[in-house]
Design an enzyme around this catalytic site. Structure first.
Site, PDB file in Angstrom:
ATOM      1  N   GLY A  10       0.625  -1.167  -0.096  1.00 35.74           N
ATOM      2  CA  GLY A  10      -0.149   0.010  -0.004  1.00 35.74           C
ATOM      3  C   GLY A  10       0.904   1.275  -0.026  1.00 35.74           C
ATOM      4  O   GLY A  10       2.015   1.486  -0.702  1.00 35.74           O
ATOM      5  N   CYS A  11       0.540   2.281   0.877  1.00 35.84           N
ATOM      6  CA  CYS A  11       1.069   3.588   0.889  1.00 35.84           C
ATOM      7  C   CYS A  11       2.641   3.462   1.332  1.00 35.84           C
ATOM      8  O   CYS A  11       3.406   4.238   1.195  1.00 35.84           O
ATOM      9  CB  CYS A  11       0.287   4.462   1.707  1.00 35.84           C
ATOM     10  SG  CYS A  11      -1.351   4.765   1.167  1.00 35.84           S
ATOM     11  N   ALA A  12       2.892   2.379   2.373  1.00 33.02           N
ATOM     12  CA  ALA A  12       4.249   2.221   2.659  1.00 33.02           C
ATOM     13  C   ALA A  12       5.257   1.737   1.472  1.00 33.02           C
ATOM     14  O   ALA A  12       6.439   1.535   1.641  1.00 33.02           O
ATOM     15  CB  ALA A  12       4.324   1.224   3.953  1.00 33.02           C
TER      16      ALA A  12
END
Length: 440
Positions: free
Chosen positions: A223-225
């Site tokens: 995801g955003c990581a």
């Protein structure tokens, strides 16, 4: 050249066992016009006084502790090359956002019209207003975004749009790093908003002139990581292969994940938060201007894997956001302080901060827990305001804004971090390198 604490000199003997857990770093001769190939070879018998990098230098976050057993050494894993030469440099990212724009006023009006009978509409509108997102960019007009033609149709749009939009961004990133496609050794491709197999990396290699030997590392489930993870995996690769170059590509079309039947408060908030973008950057193993990567680390908050997640159904990816997510900086701030302390830095006294801006609460809490002024996160906040949450692309866009501000000077210290499902934090430390650091 002064040796780093991670380096040592050994004498290989014929009677040494072949699996010593050590690798010789050897630079292969190349002509000015030939692609460089860096080999990572096992110890060769009867070679004396060869600098050897400790095995297991990839991953982790502190200087290695070596355990001896007989004639073998078992070092603890770490990624820190403080003092090593050369160090990998993260060059200026390239960013592109699509042409269709939706403002916050547009989003609020849509929410009022589409969900006028929702029991928590007032709460949803207030949350969207407080995101700080002024506008977002979409790959399709909003009337198409609001329709759901099916997962197969959306997957076709993802492939078509990624092939249309990614190449120009990649070329710009290569130009800014002063490299050609043939000089790239690994492509890290991150995306959590569409799925292809083979990954887009195969198409890029065939289309843009990368060597057939180019490694591929697709990352789809962070995801955003994943923006921070891509930087860290590139750093790891350049640690193992010191003269290698890595291309990072983040392709996020969040609008393709819109689900008209998801009416929870978290889902409706997400509809007003996420945007579409493509980003790319190069990590050079030798030379380059940008952030000289020195240490990286990962941290998972225990038992939070269901706080940010996808429910994968026949209609595609259904984003699920727990109401506890905005408070995650309290348990993550100690991890940020820890990686800085291991590097003998203070996380509250750095010169620049490039972090994932999932929302304004994330940045406000980081100011509080790290005891830094709001101005420290101006780059991340600007990304959130102008583009919304562009998932893995946030850290790259925020870094590009720091380049554009042209305020960093040689040796300034900074922190980069991406936050995402897990709950996972991918963190890196680096210093600004304004003068190319080319090894002799």
């Amino acid at each position: 050249m002064q040796k780093s604490p991670l380096w040592r000199t050994v004498t290989s003997r014929k009677e040494d066992p072949p699996a010593r857990g050590e690798f010789i770093l050897r630079r292969m001769a190349r002509s000015q016009f030939s692609p460089r190939v860096v080999h990572f070879s096992p110890p060769i018998p009867a070679m004396a006084n060869v600098p050897v990098l400790r095995a297991g230098c990839l991953g982790g976050n502190h200087r290695p502790t070596v355990t001896r057993k007989g004639n073998q050494e078992f070092p603890e894993r770490t990624t820190s090359l403080q003092g090593a030469h050369p160090m990998a440099v993260l060059c200026k990212p390239a960013i592109a956002v699509p042409e269709y724009v939706i403002t916050q006023d547009d989003t609020l009006e849509l929410a009022r019209r589409l969900h006028k009978d929702h029991s928590q509409l007032r709460l949803v509108l207030r949350l969207i207003e407080h995101t700080g997102v002024r506008k977002r960019h979409l790959i399709q007009p909003i009337d198409k975004v609001l329709k759901h033609p099916g997962l197969d149709a959306r997957s076709a749009v993802y492939e078509e749009e990624s092939k249309a939009r990614v190449p120009a961004v990649v070329r710009q990133a290569l130009d800014q790093a002063e490299l050609e496609p043939q000089q790239i050794d690994l492509i890290v491709y991150v995306s959590c908003t569409g799925f292809m197999m083979p990954s887009l990396t195969a198409w890029l290699i065939n289309t843009l002139g990368f060597r057939s030997e180019t490694r591929q590392m697709p990352i789809a489930q962070l995801g955003c990581a994943a923006g921070g993870a891509a930087i860290n995996r590139a750093h790891d690769f350049c640690t193992a292969y010191p003269e290698a170059n890595v291309l990072i590509v983040a392709c996020e079309f969040c609008s393709l994940c819109y689900q008209p039947t998801d009416l929870g408060v978290g889902s409706l908030l997400s509809n007003g938060l996420f945007g579409d973008a493509v980003a790319a950057a190069v990590v050079r193993g030798n030379g380059g201007t940008g952030v000289r990567l020195e240490r990286n680390s990962s941290y998972l908050i225990p038992n939070t894997e269901d706080w940010i997640s996808y429910a994968v159904r026949a209609t595609g990816f259904h984003f699920q956001l727990d109401k506890r997510v905005p408070g995650t900086m309290e348990p993550l701030a100690p991890a940020l302080r820890a990686i800085a302390k291991q590097h003998q830095w203070d996380a509250g006294e750095l010169d620049f901060y490039i972090v994932h801006a999932g929302g304004p609460r994330i940045l406000d809490d980081l100011c509080h827990f790290l005891e830094v002024p709001p101005e420290a996160f101006r780059f991340s906040r600007a990304t959130l305001t102008e583009y919304g949450n562009i998932a893995s692309g946030v850290v790259l866009d925020a870094l590009a804004r720091m380049f554009d501000e042209a305020s960093a000077v040689e040796g300034q210290r900074g922190l980069l971090a991406g936050f995402g499902p897990g709950i996972t934090a991918e963190m890196a430390l680096g210093t600004w390198a304004s003068t190319p650091d080319i090894a002799a």
